[in-house]
Design a protein around this motif. Sequence first.
Motif, mmCIF file in Angstrom:
data_model
loop_
_atom_site.group_PDB
_atom_site.id
_atom_site.type_symbol
_atom_site.label_atom_id
_atom_site.label_comp_id
_atom_site.label_asym_id
_atom_site.label_seq_id
_atom_site.Cartn_x
_atom_site.Cartn_y
_atom_site.Cartn_z
ATOM 1 N N PHE A 329 32.093 0.644 64.858
ATOM 2 C CA PHE A 329 32.967 0.014 63.874
ATOM 3 C C PHE A 329 32.412 -1.347 63.474
ATOM 4 O O PHE A 329 31.731 -2.012 64.261
ATOM 5 C CB PHE A 329 34.380 -0.167 64.439
ATOM 6 N N GLU A 330 32.719 -1.738 62.252
ATOM 7 C CA GLU A 330 32.350 -3.065 61.752
ATOM 8 C C GLU A 330 33.615 -3.827 61.368
ATOM 9 O O GLU A 330 34.525 -3.258 60.741
ATOM 10 C CB GLU A 330 31.444 -2.944 60.522
ATOM 11 N N GLU A 331 33.663 -5.113 61.727
ATOM 12 C CA GLU A 331 34.840 -5.909 61.406
ATOM 13 C C GLU A 331 34.809 -6.337 59.943
ATOM 14 O O GLU A 331 33.759 -6.642 59.391
ATOM 15 C CB GLU A 331 34.915 -7.146 62.301
ATOM 16 N N VAL A 332 36.006 -6.363 59.353
ATOM 17 C CA VAL A 332 36.178 -6.814 57.985
ATOM 18 C C VAL A 332 37.036 -8.077 58.019
ATOM 19 O O VAL A 332 38.059 -8.126 58.709
ATOM 20 C CB VAL A 332 36.866 -5.734 57.124
ATOM 21 N N GLN A 333 36.632 -9.094 57.291
ATOM 22 C CA GLN A 333 37.382 -10.347 57.274
ATOM 23 C C GLN A 333 38.649 -10.193 56.432
ATOM 24 O O GLN A 333 38.584 -9.749 55.282
ATOM 25 C CB GLN A 333 36.524 -11.483 56.705
ATOM 26 N N VAL A 334 39.787 -10.544 57.024
ATOM 27 C CA VAL A 334 41.060 -10.461 56.318
ATOM 28 C C VAL A 334 41.847 -11.744 56.555
ATOM 29 O O VAL A 334 41.678 -12.413 57.575
ATOM 30 C CB VAL A 334 41.906 -9.251 56.784
ATOM 31 N N GLN A 335 42.729 -12.072 55.613
ATOM 32 C CA GLN A 335 43.568 -13.271 55.708
ATOM 33 C C GLN A 335 44.913 -12.886 56.331
ATOM 34 O O GLN A 335 45.937 -12.838 55.663
ATOM 35 C CB GLN A 335 43.791 -13.875 54.323
ATOM 36 N N SER A 336 44.892 -12.607 57.619
ATOM 37 C CA SER A 336 46.112 -12.167 58.289
ATOM 38 C C SER A 336 46.953 -13.315 58.824
ATOM 39 O O SER A 336 48.060 -13.097 59.304
ATOM 40 C CB SER A 336 45.756 -11.231 59.448
ATOM 41 N N ARG A 337 46.421 -14.544 58.794
ATOM 42 C CA ARG A 337 47.123 -15.734 59.295
ATOM 43 C C ARG A 337 47.512 -15.597 60.767
ATOM 44 O O ARG A 337 48.446 -16.221 61.228
ATOM 45 C CB ARG A 337 48.374 -16.016 58.454
ATOM 46 N N GLY A 338 46.806 -14.734 61.509
ATOM 47 C CA GLY A 338 47.087 -14.571 62.925
ATOM 48 C C GLY A 338 48.160 -13.547 63.227
ATOM 49 O O GLY A 338 48.388 -13.217 64.396
ATOM 50 N N PHE A 339 48.857 -13.046 62.206
ATOM 51 C CA PHE A 339 49.861 -12.021 62.426
ATOM 52 C C PHE A 339 49.191 -10.653 62.536
ATOM 53 O O PHE A 339 48.182 -10.383 61.897
ATOM 54 C CB PHE A 339 50.885 -12.002 61.287
ATOM 55 N N GLY A 340 49.759 -9.791 63.350
ATOM 56 C CA GLY A 340 49.189 -8.473 63.526
ATOM 57 C C GLY A 340 49.325 -7.605 62.282
ATOM 58 O O GLY A 340 50.355 -7.615 61.606
ATOM 59 N N ILE A 341 48.272 -6.864 61.958
ATOM 60 C CA ILE A 341 48.337 -5.847 60.907
ATOM 61 C C ILE A 341 48.732 -4.539 61.589
ATOM 62 O O ILE A 341 48.133 -4.151 62.590
ATOM 63 C CB ILE A 341 46.993 -5.713 60.177
ATOM 64 N N LEU A 342 49.728 -3.855 61.051
ATOM 65 C CA LEU A 342 50.325 -2.725 61.741
ATOM 66 C C LEU A 342 49.984 -1.374 61.133
ATOM 67 O O LEU A 342 50.054 -0.361 61.824
ATOM 68 C CB LEU A 342 51.852 -2.890 61.797
ATOM 69 N N ASP A 343 49.612 -1.322 59.862
ATOM 70 C CA ASP A 343 49.300 -0.029 59.254
ATOM 71 C C ASP A 343 48.467 -0.234 58.000
ATOM 72 O O ASP A 343 48.487 -1.307 57.382
ATOM 73 C CB ASP A 343 50.585 0.731 58.908
ATOM 74 N N VAL A 344 47.735 0.822 57.625
ATOM 75 C CA VAL A 344 46.928 0.846 56.408
ATOM 76 C C VAL A 344 47.229 2.143 55.675
ATOM 77 O O VAL A 344 47.301 3.216 56.293
ATOM 78 C CB VAL A 344 45.419 0.754 56.714
ATOM 79 N N GLY A 345 47.426 2.069 54.376
ATOM 80 C CA GLY A 345 47.647 3.256 53.558
ATOM 81 C C GLY A 345 46.703 3.275 52.376
ATOM 82 O O GLY A 345 46.571 2.274 51.658
ATOM 83 N N TYR A 346 46.040 4.423 52.152
ATOM 84 C CA TYR A 346 45.052 4.541 51.077
ATOM 85 C C TYR A 346 45.675 5.211 49.854
ATOM 86 O O TYR A 346 46.263 6.284 49.953
ATOM 87 C CB TYR A 346 43.835 5.342 51.548
ATOM 88 N N ARG A 347 45.546 4.530 48.727
ATOM 89 C CA ARG A 347 45.975 5.089 47.444
ATOM 90 C C ARG A 347 44.860 5.923 46.832
ATOM 91 O O ARG A 347 45.096 6.896 46.126
ATOM 92 C CB ARG A 347 46.375 3.953 46.502
ATOM 93 N N SER A 348 43.626 5.533 47.085
ATOM 94 C CA SER A 348 42.431 6.260 46.647
ATOM 95 C C SER A 348 41.301 5.858 47.582
ATOM 96 O O SER A 348 41.504 5.089 48.520
ATOM 97 C CB SER A 348 42.087 5.914 45.190
ATOM 98 N N GLU A 349 40.101 6.360 47.345
ATOM 99 C CA GLU A 349 38.973 5.973 48.203
ATOM 100 C C GLU A 349 38.659 4.496 48.074
ATOM 101 O O GLU A 349 38.161 3.876 49.016
ATOM 102 C CB GLU A 349 37.734 6.814 47.861
ATOM 103 N N GLU A 350 38.942 3.912 46.931
ATOM 104 C CA GLU A 350 38.624 2.505 46.697
ATOM 105 C C GLU A 350 39.792 1.565 46.972
ATOM 106 O O GLU A 350 39.592 0.438 47.412
ATOM 107 C CB GLU A 350 38.142 2.308 45.238
ATOM 108 N N GLU A 351 41.012 1.999 46.703
ATOM 109 C CA GLU A 351 42.173 1.109 46.827
ATOM 110 C C GLU A 351 43.014 1.465 48.033
ATOM 111 O O GLU A 351 43.343 2.637 48.270
ATOM 112 C CB GLU A 351 43.046 1.162 45.574
ATOM 113 N N ALA A 352 43.365 0.443 48.808
ATOM 114 C CA ALA A 352 44.241 0.623 49.968
ATOM 115 C C ALA A 352 45.063 -0.638 50.169
ATOM 116 O O ALA A 352 44.694 -1.722 49.697
ATOM 117 C CB ALA A 352 43.429 0.938 51.219
ATOM 118 N N TRP A 353 46.177 -0.483 50.878
ATOM 119 C CA TRP A 353 47.049 -1.608 51.209
ATOM 120 C C TRP A 353 47.259 -1.630 52.711
ATOM 121 O O TRP A 353 47.394 -0.583 53.352
ATOM 122 C CB TRP A 353 48.392 -1.470 50.497
#
Length: 409
Positions: A329-353
């Motif tokens: 795995f490779e880490e991706v930089q995100v602006q989480s402000r130290g809060f945990g990220i709990l889930d990821v959902g993909y709208r398409s191969e390119e777009e996700a939230w």
Amino acid sequence: MASLLQLSEYTHPVIVLKPSLTSLLPSSSRPRQQDYRTQPRISPPKASLQQSSSSSSSSLTRREFASQTAAISVSLLAAPPARSEDALSEWERVYLPIDPGVVLLDIAFVPDDLNHGFLLGTRQTIMETKDGGNTWAPRSIPSAEDEDFNYRFNSISFRGKEGWIVGKPAILLYTSDAGESWDRIPLSSQLPGDVVYIKATGEKSAELVTDEGAIYVTSNRGYNWRAAVQETVSATLNRTVSSGISGASYYTGTFNTVNRSPDGRYVAVSSRGNFYLTWEPGQPFWQPHNRTIARRIQNMGWRADGGLWLLVRGGGLYLSKGTGITEEFEEVQVQSRGFGILDVGYRSEEEAWAAGGSGILLRTTNGGKTWTRDKAADNIAANLYSVKFINDSKGFVLGNDGVLLRYLG
């Protein structure tokens, strides 16, 4: 049904929820701002005989005017800022008629009628919409109402007009008429673990998963179930602990999360987050994998291109190299402000939230290489647990305190 294994007692994972902050007011509850143009006009004083009384009246009017003007100024200064969900560029909040404290857990729509859907949660919550998710109403299912239990409905899935709901304590509901009526299907009292996931796979067919790694399939409306794996994950680890799976000796025998890919592969995170497991159709056992990241795993799932995403405690996000099952795995930089990220959902191969604690909402439009934070969601007083895209135009974010966001893109 295949014979079930005798299991030792285990500890259920506990999710600690962030206390709710002050609830956000709907637009109908906001204080109205007064308009300067509606202020009373001050009449000039009249002639001699009425001078005294008119002067008093005029003076009173001036005082009223000054008082009202000051009130307006205070009102303007004290007016609350616009609700954060109103400012969201892609999402809006849907207010639900449910008890405070309910955690929303899953959502699904009838494939033949995407205006008709169901929303599940804790405290025996089942809600129904018939306008695409704009409004929701509590749904009563008599077969799911028991005075002795307060069900936690974990998962729902539809295929055509057939649908399935599972929950804890063990309960299984089935519909063949797009949710107009629901029947309760008995489950064995010897079922290993709690049912946490169900997937409708075909006509009268479904796949059921427990938090101890048992996978069962049915093809006759749930009357009979066949085991797809030969043993629970506890038994698997007892056999493979000497193979070098770090932390397996501390394994409690349950999953923290489990996610299924469209082609039937599973990835699950151990309840302690110290390693993960995978399973593919045809394999007799779950395959344990060491984590190569120092921090414990929060959740894992499948990208739209067939690769894996991985979340660690403290807000870290990683993407697997290539597609399929891997330990790289490779880490991706995100602006989480130290809060945990709990889930990821993909709208398409390119777009996700991605969503997480304290209203964290992140977006990528390049397959996950870079992520931007939707700052307008920062003040939503809830932890966002789940991102669900029904299709490329219909999506939802589910959280605690009954928070539901609807995708507008």
